[in-house]
Scaffold this active site. Sequence first.
Site, PDB file in Angstrom:
ATOM      1  N   CYS A 104       1.683  -6.598 -28.632  1.00  0.00           N
ATOM      2  CA  CYS A 104       2.879  -7.364 -28.312  1.00  0.00           C
ATOM      3  C   CYS A 104       4.058  -6.665 -28.965  1.00  0.00           C
ATOM      4  CB  CYS A 104       2.778  -8.805 -28.818  1.00  0.00           C
ATOM      5  SG  CYS A 104       4.326  -9.731 -28.567  1.00  0.00           S
ATOM      6  N   MET A 318       9.087  -8.374 -22.131  1.00  0.00           N
ATOM      7  CA  MET A 318       8.111  -8.106 -23.174  1.00  0.00           C
ATOM      8  C   MET A 318       8.476  -6.795 -23.877  1.00  0.00           C
ATOM      9  SD  MET A 318       6.919  -9.156 -20.041  1.00  0.00           S
ATOM     10  CE  MET A 318       5.798  -7.975 -19.288  1.00  0.00           C
TER      11      MET A 318
END
Length: 396
Positions: A104, A318
């Site tokens: 992430c 993201m």
Amino acid sequence: MSQIPQVRIPATYMRGGTSKGVFFRLDDLPEAAQHPGPARDALLLRVIGSPDPYQKQIDGMGGATSSTSKTVILSKSDSPDHDVDYLFGQVSIDKPFVDWSGNCGNLSAAVGPFAIESGLIEAERIPDNGVATVRIWQANIGKTIVSRVPMTDGKVQETGDFELDGVTFPAAEVAVEFTDPADGDGTMFPTGHVVDDLEVPEEVVAGGVLKATLINAGIPTIFINAADIGYTGTELQEAINSDTRALARFEAIRAQGALRMGLIDHIDQAANRQHTPKVAFVAPPADYLSSSGKQVGAGKIDLLVRALSMGKLHHAMMGTAAVAISVAAAVPGTLVNLAAGGGERTSVSFGHPSGTLQVGAEVSQVNDQWIATKAIMSRSARILMEGWVRVPGDSF
């Protein structure tokens, strides 16, 4: 009536970039969950509140979106070249599944501050004032991340005037550098091409073929042209996420791309690899109104990008996909590069649903192979809550 005592586990709830997650020190986890396996997965699922058929995660720490259904485990690194090992778990909302296949990028910005605050960094490496450099080993993908954390009076500086579209309040800027961001052995384009003809079902697009850039950088990502699937690139979440047929089309593209990239051996395996690859569609610059009501002018950006995460259009971008965008933009001929106007570039500013973001990358061509040496972006991070999470003792 049976009664199962709850287990109390030290944890910190943090925002990193445009994501939130529950952070743990490895040593603080129950013994059964200190090692990869069913017990760890079951614990994290219960912490977040999954699987939840209502898709609300009311009985857990998750926020019922891909951006808020996340967990992080940190430990001191055994490597002399790294300070901490960082493991990321993307928790499915409605399925009993934790995806460990990728990183992430947004929560990467919170790893350095958490490592410092939780005592995982040697004191002599932390300045009272200035910038602390935290060397992070990203254990999911086996890559190095360097985080530069601002320090004031011996404490992590969390507040400031750095603004990040997709985050309501300003905070302190955290610079994050992804070293050698290409996946695996460094091969960025698993097919050997910067653009491929991706075969997809006829119901996805007439003719059953889409132009696609398949890249392993930051996170495996499938880039397609917005116009090829009937979009402009200015869409916001409601235009995609309320359309079940559109979501099914994107999932079909994702599954075919995963197969073509060699991430799965059979199309049915895509369902158990929800976190990767990502699907994003690109378009040349255009004026649009962001989700916050902010006007984004075509003259302020190089291209438009919209990306899907865990089956839904992301509210911003993201972090790992931003890395993929930066690297793809730097390679002439990719769909991202062409949407940005083509040519050579070391940085790109793109429009996403919440606003804009600028990212940079360095690439080179060696023996006809494109190599990415680094990708850089700025994010911010903040501790939202710290203390303990509780889960029933029989949940893992």
